[in-house]
Write a protein that holds these residues in place. Sequence first.
Motif: not given
Length: 511
Positions: A68-72, A51-56, A7-13
């Motif tokens: 999942t989330s790529k671009d936010g 804000e996106g940028g999730w890894d696999d 949680l709070g880790a830069p999860m991503r769009e």
Amino acid sequence: MLQGLPLGAPMRENLIVGHAALPQWNFIAEAKSPSDVTVLKVANWEEYIDEGGWDDEEAIELDSGTITSKDGLVADFEAWYYETYGKQVKVEYSTYGTNEDLYSQLTLGDTFDLVCPSEYMMMKLMKEDLLQPLSARFFDPSVEYNYYTRGVSPYIEDIFSGNEINGKPWGAYMAGYMWGVIGIVYNPEEVSDEEASTWSILTNPAFRKQVTIKDSAREAYFPVLAIMNQERLLSDEFKNSPDYHEKLAELMNDTSPGTMAKAEPILREIRQNVYSFETESGKADMVTGKVVANLQWSGDGAYTLDQAEADDYYLKFAVPEECTNLWFDGWVMLKSGIKGDTEKQQAAEAFINFLSRPDNVVRNMYYVGYTSVISGGEDSQIFDYVDYCYGAEEGDTIRYPLGYFFSGDDTDEDYVITAPADQAQRQLFAQYPPLEVFDRSAVMLYFPDDVNAELNQMWINVRCFNFDQVSGQTWLKVILVLGLIGLVIAALRFRHSIFKRPVKRGFYRSD
């Protein structure tokens, strides 16, 4: 912690797999002239949207699909809006640190179309007639894309429709975003469950300089009122009175001169007992063991427990028995930004709806770590996500009902999670406190400017340095240091006399 999801880790769009394709959006943008684009100015708290940028490894596997989330969410909204309405919108997204920062920006002339303040600031803006009401269309549940109206928790909806300002319900102007309560994060090896179950822990000398509280007049005033009225709040007569909730709200919003005069000495007592007043450091101080208890918002409470758990450090979350503050943040449109522009208002309301779509709610909850006001209505993704995070089939488990939030009926068997037993005092409890906790909660209302001025002055009186708060040991150290400095100065001043060589006896030539 959310089952290994930081949680709070830069999860991503986002995207729930299969949603809008950005390359198409880029092509469309090139084909449009600037005059065709609706610019939507949005202001929100820092790190308060995916804000996106999730890894696999961060992909959330639910029965309904992979999230999942790529671009936010902001970029995804722009693409979704064109795909849905055939119109181009450009979001100018900015952030602020406090409600007061936002209000200052507004008074200095900055304009926004859509902002996300806390409950009391929304009330202030509504009181000052600065808000654009949400449209009738926004509340039409038959509209497919009205994800907010179709999915807001019945519990939250009751609060928004049951409270008024100037004869108008909050819900006519405000759409909720995140919500929670305040409580105590504590180290169970140092603090007992009983000691953490009361706001008096803040004045308990057993934890002198080992507890922290928020550096905020409002956040500090609430537990002071609870301590002042502890006996009454815990009495059966008060709790069983037919108008308990009205009395509780009145008591916990009491800013009469007599009450504030009694509150200041208690606040001074807290000031002398706490390790510090903090805004962000309390989480780290708990994780590093610098303090043993910390007043915390429930979302940050869950985050703190997550971070501690990553270091094999075990913490709990408690909500004192006297009462708690039910808080929420939400979206409001500003007249100064919308200016009657129907295209802009449609975009603003669509932005709220897009964030309220169940898969996007999950993305935001994962990224931000707080709890959305959206339960999902007939869509089960949000409940599935909670079960995904906290559900368990083996070991010491408990049945944890959440019907009050998801369906409005706490006995609803469709919304019971079988969770590890310790979650009754940990992250699940922090993110979704049981109904009994809400029965003793009160919303802290907007205070008029003159009351805020008095409250802030009291805060300054307490926060500023006072000689009577300096201990005798500290005074002794100061005196010793000053004495040493005096000796050094004297030695330098009279060094020629002190260190002068003695004159030998006899006669000396002068030339």
